[in-house]
Design a protein around this motif. Sequence first.
Motif, PDB file in Angstrom:
ATOM      1  N   GLN A   1       0.834  -1.202   0.000  1.00 16.97           N
ATOM      2  CA  GLN A   1       0.000   0.000   0.000  1.00 16.97           C
ATOM      3  C   GLN A   1       0.870   1.254   0.000  1.00 16.97           C
TER       4      GLN A   1
ATOM      5  N   PHE B   1      -5.944  -6.243   4.305  1.00 12.57           N
ATOM      6  CA  PHE B   1      -6.043  -4.967   3.585  1.00 12.57           C
ATOM      7  C   PHE B   1      -7.384  -4.296   3.886  1.00 12.57           C
TER       8      PHE B   1
ATOM      9  N   GLU C   1      -8.390  -0.665   5.863  1.00 14.13           N
ATOM     10  CA  GLU C   1      -9.155   0.401   5.201  1.00 14.13           C
ATOM     11  C   GLU C   1     -10.456   0.728   5.913  1.00 14.13           C
TER      12      GLU C   1
ATOM     13  N   VAL D   1      -1.601   6.162   3.059  1.00 10.83           N
ATOM     14  CA  VAL D   1      -1.081   5.508   4.262  1.00 10.83           C
ATOM     15  C   VAL D   1      -0.863   6.543   5.361  1.00 10.83           C
TER      16      VAL D   1
END
Lengths: 190, 310
Positions: free
Chosen positions: A65, B137, B141, A73
Amino acid sequence: MTTAVVNEPKRRGWRDVLFGRPEKPYVNPYVGGALLGVVLFLSFFLTGNGLGASGGLNRYVVFLQDLVAPEHVDRVAYLLKMAGGDKNPLDDYLVFMTLGTLLGGFVSGWQHGRLKVETNKGPNISVHTRWVMAFVGGAIMGYGARFARGCTSGQALSGGAVLSAGSWAFMFAVFGGGYAVAYFVRRLWN
Amino acid sequence: MPPFPLPINELLGHWGAYVVYVLIGFAFGYVLEISGFAISTKLAAQFYLKDMTVLKVMFTGIIVAMVLIFAATGLGLLDYNLIWVNPTYLWPGIVGGLIMGVGFIIGGFCPGTSLVSVATLKIDGLFFAVGGLFGIFLFGETVQYFEDFWNSSYYGRLTLMDWLNLPTGIVVLGVVLMALVMFWGGEQLERIFGGHDKPQRSWGRVAGVATLVAGALFVLMIGQPTTADKWVRLAPEKEALLAERAVQIHPGELLTSLADDQLNVIMLDVRDEADYNLFHIRRARHLPLADLSAAIRNCNWRPRPIRSSW
């Protein structure tokens, strides 16, 4: 006349070296467990840290990411802690423990003749169904593991052995969740 | 001071320490593989009561490590304060655990075992691991939308000893006995649902049970070091620091801190009550050294929720 027996050395390709070893049975689970306990103890005894897997995987994800969207981030608190600014998310002991786990599994699988490209599944589903379910289950597991701040290794095993109250509650929740749903997905495995 | 855990970062340097972690990980992966944890069908059978390998390996691992750890801390070899005890976030832990249990039975692995499965070239393990990365992931998020819940019911470094208010030795013995009962129960279930034979009585089994119970009794017998014991061990080193005033707060700093509204200054006087009565700093509270760890727990350790979206 004498016949000469020529011992021609068997030619072994890399396939034989990797996959040609005779398959050995698994160890007794209590023996495996005792060895696991010794490894876990040594980890705490030498480093003060237990074992872990999902924390290391998390850092690989955040590393990707950070490559793709570093500004993003820096804006999310959870990611910021691992990769904010010029922090390298891979600079962490769990990342290296994860590498070791892969390596250890590979060496043992090779040594005991269990390296095999295969899909393990219940008899009543197709290989493709199994793949889809493995991905879906993995995603649920990954989500839950970070929710609980650790997976079976980092919370249940490590926290259990040092008698963390939260880890014990967590452990019973994992088994509870599994048993509660097992009946409804029995077709996957039976 | 107990010699372990080792300060491996100082001893071996940054990369040297990572080598140690690779080796520990190696041993972990190896042990998981020889126990059969690379095979999803074997792991899933746990939930249909046919093959209790997961239960046996996990709980044997936990109780063996636990007995060794608390024997080492009891003998003064290992400092319990320096080892990582997962902090308790009760409800997030339980909810996360339930989600994981569902993922386990659908996907057939947990993160650690999926690594070993990938290492031995299992394709379902690979799909699971990739799914796991995707789930991680997703969590990163979405956690910002329920950050308050995720940081709730925080109890800090809460141990079963604190929760049950029992000495360490009793808890260790109790956990060992509970695990032995679970093993016995698990073997009955394997016979009923899995068609396993009755396990043979063997010297190995008797010796294993005897060693574990003896180890737990040993932990109970030697007890754990109290604050006073720890001080006796630390004293030569730390008292010298106090004597040469290496550890102190400057009067000026104390004064500024007391005047700062944003700080909640707590002054504890741990000397004898007689000394305290003769003289003490104004607003300092008298607290016997023995009660210190309990008092620390009462301090407000809740982390302030971090707001990420504003």
